[in-house]
Design an enzyme around this catalytic site. Structure first.
Site, PDB file in Angstrom:
ATOM      1  CG  HIS A 245      22.914  40.483  41.429  1.00 41.48           C
ATOM      2  ND1 HIS A 245      23.105  40.191  42.764  1.00 41.48           N
ATOM      3  CD2 HIS A 245      23.751  39.662  40.751  1.00 41.48           C
ATOM      4  CE1 HIS A 245      24.014  39.234  42.883  1.00 41.48           C
ATOM      5  NE2 HIS A 245      24.427  38.908  41.667  1.00 41.48           N
TER       6      HIS A 245
ATOM      7  CD  GLU B  83      18.619  42.750  44.179  1.00 37.97           C
ATOM      8  OE1 GLU B  83      18.487  42.110  45.232  1.00 37.97           O
ATOM      9  OE2 GLU B  83      19.120  42.261  43.145  1.00 37.97           O
TER      10      GLU B  83
ATOM     11  CB  CYS C 190      23.490  39.600  47.388  1.00 38.37           C
ATOM     12  SG  CYS C 190      24.031  40.780  46.119  1.00 38.37           S
TER      13      CYS C 190
ATOM     14  CB  CYS D 160      21.840  44.109  45.609  1.00 36.34           C
ATOM     15  SG  CYS D 160      22.227  43.289  44.038  1.00 36.34           S
TER      16      CYS D 160
END
Length: 155
Positions: A64, A66, A94, A97
């Protein structure tokens, strides 16, 4: 955990300035046909880590935006704790993260648009480190629109 909407962050820089950089990262993801989410990590007014979604490119569910930005920032400073840093991300993190930001002890998380399906707040607010300050809604329309356009194109 505190929720604050800042026009200017504590370092005197505009949150919008750094969210624009996160949006540039999101557009890089879009160019790769990835879900267009971008992130930057800032320390003392300087971007020290940036990333965009690479889950399809790397065939890795943990890639992801992040995670990419947090890893780059930790490598930049030479340590795993980002206690004086701000994570700017176009969409609400999410659970994974948010958990990574918790372990990195990020000082602030600033996100553009809420993720009503998979954002950490749909599960629990306590996933965020208790000292982390949350700011949301920064360039919300632009952040949300990028995601909506992407998913519309997939239908």
């Amino acid at each position: 955990m505190q929720y604050i909407n800042f026009e200017e962050n504590s370092e005197g820089f505009s949150d919008e300035l750094f969210m624009k950089q996160a949006l540039k990262e999101a557009k890089k993801a879009l160019e790769k046909d990835e879900v267009p989410i971008g992130a930057v990590v800032v320390h003392n007014g300087q971007v020290i880590g940036k990333g965009h979604n690479l889950t399809e490119t790397l065939n890795d569910v943990t890639a992801h935006a992040e995670m990419q930005a947090l890893t780059a920032a930790a490598n930049y400073i030479g340590g795993k704790y980002l206690k004086e840093c701000t994570l700017y991300v176009t969409i609400e993190p999410c659970v994974m993260c948010a958990g990574a930001a918790y372990w990195a002890q990020v000082k602030r998380i600033v996100y553009g648009a809420r993720d009503e399906k998979r954002g950490y707040s749909t599960v629990s607010e306590s996933i965020i480190h208790p000292k982390t300050i949350i700011s949301s809604g920064i360039m919300e329309i632009s952040c949300r629109q990028l995601m909506q356009d992407f998913f519309r194109s997939k239908r």
